[in-house]
Design a protein around this motif. Structure first.
Motif, PDB file in Angstrom:
ATOM      1  N   TYR A   1       0.919  -1.186  -0.044  1.00 18.61           N
ATOM      2  CA  TYR A   1      -0.061   0.056  -0.035  1.00 18.61           C
ATOM      3  C   TYR A   1       0.974   1.127   0.057  1.00 18.61           C
ATOM      4  CZ  TYR A   1      -3.862  -2.792   1.653  1.00 18.61           C
ATOM      5  OH  TYR A   1      -5.026  -3.785   1.989  1.00 18.61           O
TER       6      TYR A   1
ATOM      7  N   TYR B   1       0.296   5.405   0.988  1.00 21.28           N
ATOM      8  CA  TYR B   1      -0.351   6.473   1.263  1.00 21.28           C
ATOM      9  C   TYR B   1       0.510   7.696   1.333  1.00 21.28           C
ATOM     10  CZ  TYR B   1      -4.503   3.538   3.182  1.00 21.28           C
ATOM     11  OH  TYR B   1      -5.239   2.823   3.137  1.00 21.28           O
TER      12      TYR B   1
ATOM     13  N   GLY C   1      -4.894  14.294   7.483  1.00 18.19           N
ATOM     14  CA  GLY C   1      -5.218  12.868   7.541  1.00 18.19           C
ATOM     15  C   GLY C   1      -4.494  12.143   6.312  1.00 18.19           C
ATOM     16  N   PRO C   2      -3.828  10.965   6.406  1.00 20.57           N
ATOM     17  CA  PRO C   2      -3.233  10.304   5.242  1.00 20.57           C
ATOM     18  C   PRO C   2      -4.253   9.963   4.223  1.00 20.57           C
ATOM     19  CG  PRO C   2      -2.563   9.225   7.344  1.00 20.57           C
ATOM     20  CD  PRO C   2      -3.552  10.316   7.800  1.00 20.57           C
TER      21      PRO C   2
ATOM     22  N   TYR D   1      -5.089   7.794   0.819  1.00 21.61           N
ATOM     23  CA  TYR D   1      -4.741   6.407   0.141  1.00 21.61           C
ATOM     24  C   TYR D   1      -4.309   6.819  -1.294  1.00 21.61           C
ATOM     25  CZ  TYR D   1      -5.700   2.229  -2.680  1.00 21.61           C
ATOM     26  OH  TYR D   1      -5.675   1.476  -3.738  1.00 21.61           O
TER      27      TYR D   1
ATOM     28  N   PHE E   1       2.059   2.273   9.851  1.00 24.24           N
ATOM     29  CA  PHE E   1       2.720   3.340   9.320  1.00 24.24           C
ATOM     30  C   PHE E   1       3.977   3.693   9.839  1.00 24.24           C
ATOM     31  CE2 PHE E   1      -0.528   5.471   6.785  1.00 24.24           C
ATOM     32  CZ  PHE E   1      -1.605   4.613   7.243  1.00 24.24           C
TER      33      PHE E   1
ATOM     34  N   TYR F   1      -5.756   5.935  15.217  1.00 27.17           N
ATOM     35  CA  TYR F   1      -4.459   6.256  15.453  1.00 27.17           C
ATOM     36  C   TYR F   1      -4.119   7.419  16.152  1.00 27.17           C
ATOM     37  CZ  TYR F   1      -4.030   2.749  11.344  1.00 27.17           C
ATOM     38  OH  TYR F   1      -4.091   1.741  10.724  1.00 27.17           O
TER      39      TYR F   1
ATOM     40  N   LEU G   1       2.129   6.777  12.111  1.00 23.74           N
ATOM     41  CA  LEU G   1       0.818   6.887  12.822  1.00 23.74           C
ATOM     42  C   LEU G   1       0.815   5.411  13.670  1.00 23.74           C
ATOM     43  CD1 LEU G   1       0.210   8.556  10.397  1.00 23.74           C
ATOM     44  CD2 LEU G   1      -2.301   7.962  10.938  1.00 23.74           C
TER      45      LEU G   1
ATOM     46  N   PHE H   1      -6.017  10.370  14.591  1.00 19.02           N
ATOM     47  CA  PHE H   1      -6.552  10.292  13.393  1.00 19.02           C
ATOM     48  C   PHE H   1      -7.625   9.124  13.357  1.00 19.02           C
ATOM     49  CE2 PHE H   1      -4.812  13.366  10.807  1.00 19.02           C
ATOM     50  CZ  PHE H   1      -3.418  13.492  11.146  1.00 19.02           C
TER      51      PHE H   1
ATOM     52  N   SER I   1     -12.837   1.862   6.503  1.00 17.55           N
ATOM     53  CA  SER I   1     -12.638   1.154   5.359  1.00 17.55           C
ATOM     54  C   SER I   1     -13.851   0.167   5.149  1.00 17.55           C
ATOM     55  CB  SER I   1     -11.361   0.578   5.280  1.00 17.55           C
ATOM     56  OG  SER I   1     -11.302  -0.644   5.880  1.00 17.55           O
TER      57      SER I   1
ATOM     58  N   GLU J   1      -8.511   0.331   1.029  1.00 15.63           N
ATOM     59  CA  GLU J   1      -8.440   1.678   1.088  1.00 15.63           C
ATOM     60  C   GLU J   1      -9.023   2.050   2.428  1.00 15.63           C
ATOM     61  OE1 GLU J   1     -10.095   3.912  -1.815  1.00 15.63           O
ATOM     62  OE2 GLU J   1      -9.750   5.776  -0.944  1.00 15.63           O
ATOM     63  N   LEU J   2      -8.089   2.897   3.268  1.00 11.08           N
ATOM     64  CA  LEU J   2      -8.469   3.335   4.594  1.00 11.08           C
ATOM     65  C   LEU J   2      -8.648   5.057   4.082  1.00 11.08           C
ATOM     66  CD1 LEU J   2      -5.968   2.307   7.458  1.00 11.08           C
ATOM     67  CD2 LEU J   2      -8.691   1.994   7.383  1.00 11.08           C
TER      68      LEU J   2
ATOM     69  N   PHE K   1      -9.444   8.486   6.027  1.00  9.95           N
ATOM     70  CA  PHE K   1      -8.825   8.986   7.255  1.00  9.95           C
ATOM     71  C   PHE K   1      -9.642  10.519   7.356  1.00  9.95           C
ATOM     72  CE2 PHE K   1      -5.523   6.896   9.063  1.00  9.95           C
ATOM     73  CZ  PHE K   1      -4.928   6.146   8.229  1.00  9.95           C
ATOM     74  N   GLY K   2      -9.835  10.865   8.705  1.00 16.88           N
ATOM     75  CA  GLY K   2     -10.360  12.042   9.051  1.00 16.88           C
ATOM     76  C   GLY K   2      -9.369  13.020   9.177  1.00 16.88           C
ATOM     77  N   GLU K   3      -9.695  14.126   9.515  1.00 19.14           N
ATOM     78  CA  GLU K   3      -8.861  15.321   9.505  1.00 19.14           C
ATOM     79  C   GLU K   3      -7.857  15.518  10.513  1.00 19.14           C
ATOM     80  OE1 GLU K   3     -11.327  18.283   6.346  1.00 19.14           O
ATOM     81  OE2 GLU K   3     -10.510  18.916   8.261  1.00 19.14           O
TER      82      GLU K   3
END
Lengths: 112, 113
Positions: A34, A36, A43-44, A46, A102, B35, B43, B90, B94, B101-102, B104-106
């Protein structure tokens, strides 16, 4: 999950291709690669993932070597907005949850 | 399209206080996770859930509780805040519990004094 090794930082000229390498020599047969990215403190996001075939989408291309021990993320025409930290992660699909780990990533700086 | 929404975006706590970070997603995703990201670091997974009523620990669960009563919501509770919990948090979701694919929030930036 297998660990990955990425260079801590890279530079790229705007408009040129950015090639980000990742080493994952202990990857297992059922693990995906993957990618990212994280722009500033957001936020990360994808980018792409693959198992053993090369993959392409609207953002990037992923090239995985035949032995699957390394891969390269290619941003074909880097822009200033591509400046970010790029994370390469290997993980298997499993019922225990999507436990993506990560690491430190590569800080890509796109320069005018 | 909201995606993954986290609140609050910023919070300052005193040592020993408790609080809840909220996370909601509108994509009907089964998998949700929390995370934390410390300065200059990657993370680290705190807790995750593969569906309503099911939660499990990640890499760094101590000091945090979670619950998943609905598919949409996955709150993270800090029981007794400590300065070591100063971080950016965070939430992610998914469609597939085990991969893919994940989203994410801000992020929620927490400072514990």
């Amino acid at each position: 999950d297998a660990k990955t090794t990425q260079p801590p930082s890279m530079d790229c000229a705007e408009g040129r291709a950015a090639n980000l390498p990742c080493n994952h020599s202990t990857i297992s047969g059922n693990e995906y690669v993957y990618w990212y990215r994280q722009i500033h403190s957001q936020g990360p996001q994808y980018i792409i993932h693959g198992l053993k075939n090369n993959e392409t989408n609207e953002m990037a291309s992923l090239i995985i070597t035949e032995d699957r021990k390394s891969s390269t993320l290619i941003l074909p025409h880097a822009t200033l907005r591509d400046t970010a930290v790029y994370y390469c992660i290997v993980s298997a699909y499993n019922n225990a949850g999507n436990m993506l780990t990560f690491g430190g990533g590569t800080r890509l700086m796109v320069k005018p | 399209n909201a995606g993954v929404t986290q609140t609050p975006k910023f919070q300052v706590l005193k040592t020993g206080q408790s609080m809840t970070l909220q996370c909601a997603q509108d994509m009907n995703h089964e998998y949700m996770s929390w995370y934390r990201q410390d300065p200059g670091m990657g993370l680290r997974l705190i807790h995750y859930s593969v569906g309503a009523g099911i939660t499990d620990q990640g890499e760094v669960p101590n000091g945090y509780n979670v619950s998943r009563s609905t598919t949409e919501d996955f709150p993270l509770r800090l029981l007794s805040a400590a300065p070591s919990q100063t971080s950016v948090y965070f939430c992610a979701s998914s469609r597939l519990p085990g991969g893919g694919e994940l989203f994410f929030g801000e992020g929620s930036r927490l400072t514990v004094l």
